[in-house]
Write an enzyme that holds these catalytic residues in place. Structure first.
Site, PDB file in Angstrom:
ATOM      1  N   ARG A   1       0.831  -1.284  -0.053  1.00 51.79           N
ATOM      2  CA  ARG A   1       0.000  -0.057  -0.035  1.00 51.79           C
ATOM      3  C   ARG A   1       1.165   1.211  -0.082  1.00 51.79           C
ATOM      4  O   ARG A   1       1.992   1.557   0.714  1.00 51.79           O
ATOM      5  CB  ARG A   1      -0.761   0.056   1.161  1.00 51.79           C
ATOM      6  CG  ARG A   1      -2.017  -0.921   1.325  1.00 51.79           C
ATOM      7  CD  ARG A   1      -3.093  -0.683   0.188  1.00 51.79           C
ATOM      8  NE  ARG A   1      -4.174  -1.574   0.052  1.00 51.79           N
ATOM      9  CZ  ARG A   1      -4.167  -2.624  -0.660  1.00 51.79           C
ATOM     10  NH1 ARG A   1      -3.460  -2.801  -1.508  1.00 51.79           N
ATOM     11  NH2 ARG A   1      -5.338  -3.357  -0.602  1.00 51.79           N
TER      12      ARG A   1
ATOM     13  N   HIS B   1      -1.229  -0.169  -9.963  1.00 55.90           N
ATOM     14  CA  HIS B   1      -1.654  -1.000  -9.051  1.00 55.90           C
ATOM     15  C   HIS B   1      -2.119  -2.196  -9.781  1.00 55.90           C
ATOM     16  O   HIS B   1      -3.351  -2.716  -9.762  1.00 55.90           O
ATOM     17  CB  HIS B   1      -2.799  -0.417  -8.290  1.00 55.90           C
ATOM     18  CG  HIS B   1      -3.398  -1.215  -6.957  1.00 55.90           C
ATOM     19  ND1 HIS B   1      -3.443  -0.771  -5.731  1.00 55.90           N
ATOM     20  CD2 HIS B   1      -3.042  -2.264  -6.657  1.00 55.90           C
ATOM     21  CE1 HIS B   1      -3.863  -1.496  -4.764  1.00 55.90           C
ATOM     22  NE2 HIS B   1      -3.502  -2.560  -5.337  1.00 55.90           N
TER      23      HIS B   1
ATOM     24  N   GLU C   1      -4.474   6.942  -4.738  1.00 54.12           N
ATOM     25  CA  GLU C   1      -4.617   6.336  -6.276  1.00 54.12           C
ATOM     26  C   GLU C   1      -5.931   6.684  -6.680  1.00 54.12           C
ATOM     27  O   GLU C   1      -6.847   6.804  -6.051  1.00 54.12           O
ATOM     28  CB  GLU C   1      -4.404   4.948  -6.315  1.00 54.12           C
ATOM     29  CG  GLU C   1      -3.007   4.376  -5.642  1.00 54.12           C
ATOM     30  CD  GLU C   1      -2.898   2.610  -5.616  1.00 54.12           C
ATOM     31  OE1 GLU C   1      -3.901   2.269  -5.771  1.00 54.12           O
ATOM     32  OE2 GLU C   1      -1.920   2.453  -4.925  1.00 54.12           O
TER      33      GLU C   1
END
Ligand code: 8YV
Length: 320
Positions: free
Chosen positions: A236, A283, A265
């Site tokens: 993360r 991601h 994000e």
């Protein structure tokens, strides 16, 4: 079995969500994101027994309280840092997740980032496209990785898979976790993460997200890695003090970073875009068709199993 009502939240691909399977078993509501909850009428919200959630927005007491019948939140992903487990506990709501089935893909991504940043693979492609290869000849030399010392911060399922892959690169494995793990005796354990960083060149971050790890990787850790250091993060964005990372990258205090995750994000800090010592991905760790299909199936089976047998297949550990 009484027909239950499921709310699907998230933008699912066709591999990730078998909508007809849901509809065969449940009454279904579907929204793209949590913000769209306002589109569902209050008395419809009250019918919802289960939520299948894909996303990274916060689900806390305020949200959970909108669903008086809610029994289970089935998360699409191994990380459930945005779902407040204490709040779920207070309301007797179970939370499930999708561990293991994505570990290989995420570990593969960590290695891809590692090769990408060390050997400057995207700069190499730019070198060809821009014509520099013809006009200037060879591109500047870069950093080798085989035979180096790597630190794994958090030796959970994914950290373990990363370490196993790194062994194939003749790497000395050092790791930090709360307790030593039953792993190869060649792997060196640290109970102090800063000491780990002092003893390795490259750092792989595979910690879980959430309050307990917020800003865990500080400027001191980066300084300890030194100017040849590489940081890889597939967990993360929140686990790194991102401003310190950007400072270190901009000033050359570390060699580079390979990142699949960021704060905020998808609207990441624009400072990342001015760097040429990074290898960045949006991601993508678990984002293969095979794995996302398996995650979607487990997410579905967690809900079904809960209503049929009283427990999801993969409950989060805090609720076991
Ligand atoms: C997410 C992830 O599932 O598993 C995790 O924790 O971060 C990913 O695999 C993906 O981003 C969809 O939300």
């Amino acid at each position: 079995m009484k027909k239950r009502t499921v709310l699907l939240i998230g933008r699912y691909t066709k591999e990730e969500c078998n909508l007809s399977m849901y509809k065969q078993n449940f009454f279904v509501y579907k929204i793209d994101e949590l913000m769209d909850l306002k589109k569902i009428k209050k008395n419809d919200l009250e019918k919802i027994d289960a939520i299948a959630f894909k996303g990274h927005s916060k689900i806390d007491l305020e949200i959970m309280n909108k669903f008086p019948s809610l029994r289970i939140i089935s998360n699409f992903g191994v990380g459930y840092d945005t779902i407040n487990i204490d709040d779920a506990k207070k309301l007797n709501i179970l939370v499930s997740f999708t561990p293991d089935i994505l570990s290989d893909d995420v570990a593969d991504m960590a290695l891809a980032l590692y090769l990408g940043v060390s050997r400057k693979l995207n700069n190499g492609y730019e070198w060809i496209k821009s014509g520099n290869w013809v006009s200037q000849g060879e591109m500047p030399l870069n950093k080798n990785i085989s035979g180096s010392k790597c630190g794994i911060l958090g030796l959970g399922r994914i950290g373990f898979e990363i370490a196993k892959r790194l062994e194939a690169f003749k790497t000395e494995i050092h790791y930090f976790s709360r307790k030593p793990k039953k792993v190869s005796s060649k792997w060196i354990y640290y109970n102090n993460p800063l000491e780990l960083c002092t003893n390795v060149e490259n750092l792989f971050i595979s910690l879980k997200g959430g309050d307990s790890t917020d800003g865990f990787v500080s400027a001191d850790f980066l300084k300890a890695l030194g100017k040849d250091g590489i940081v890889i993060n597939i967990s993360r964005g929140s686990v790194i003090d991102e401003n310190s990372l950007l400072d270190a990258l901009e000033s050359g205090k570390i060699y580079g970073a390979g990142l699949d995750v960021f704060l905020n994000e998808p609207r990441i800090n624009q400072r990342f875009l001015g760097l040429n010592n990074v290898f960045l991905q949006p991601h993508q760790g678990s984002a293969t068709k095979k794995t996302r299909k398996a995650m979607g199936e487990l997410q579905f089976r967690n809900i079904l199993n809960y209503f049929e047998n009283g427990t999801p297949l993969t409950l989060v550990p805090e609720l076991e």
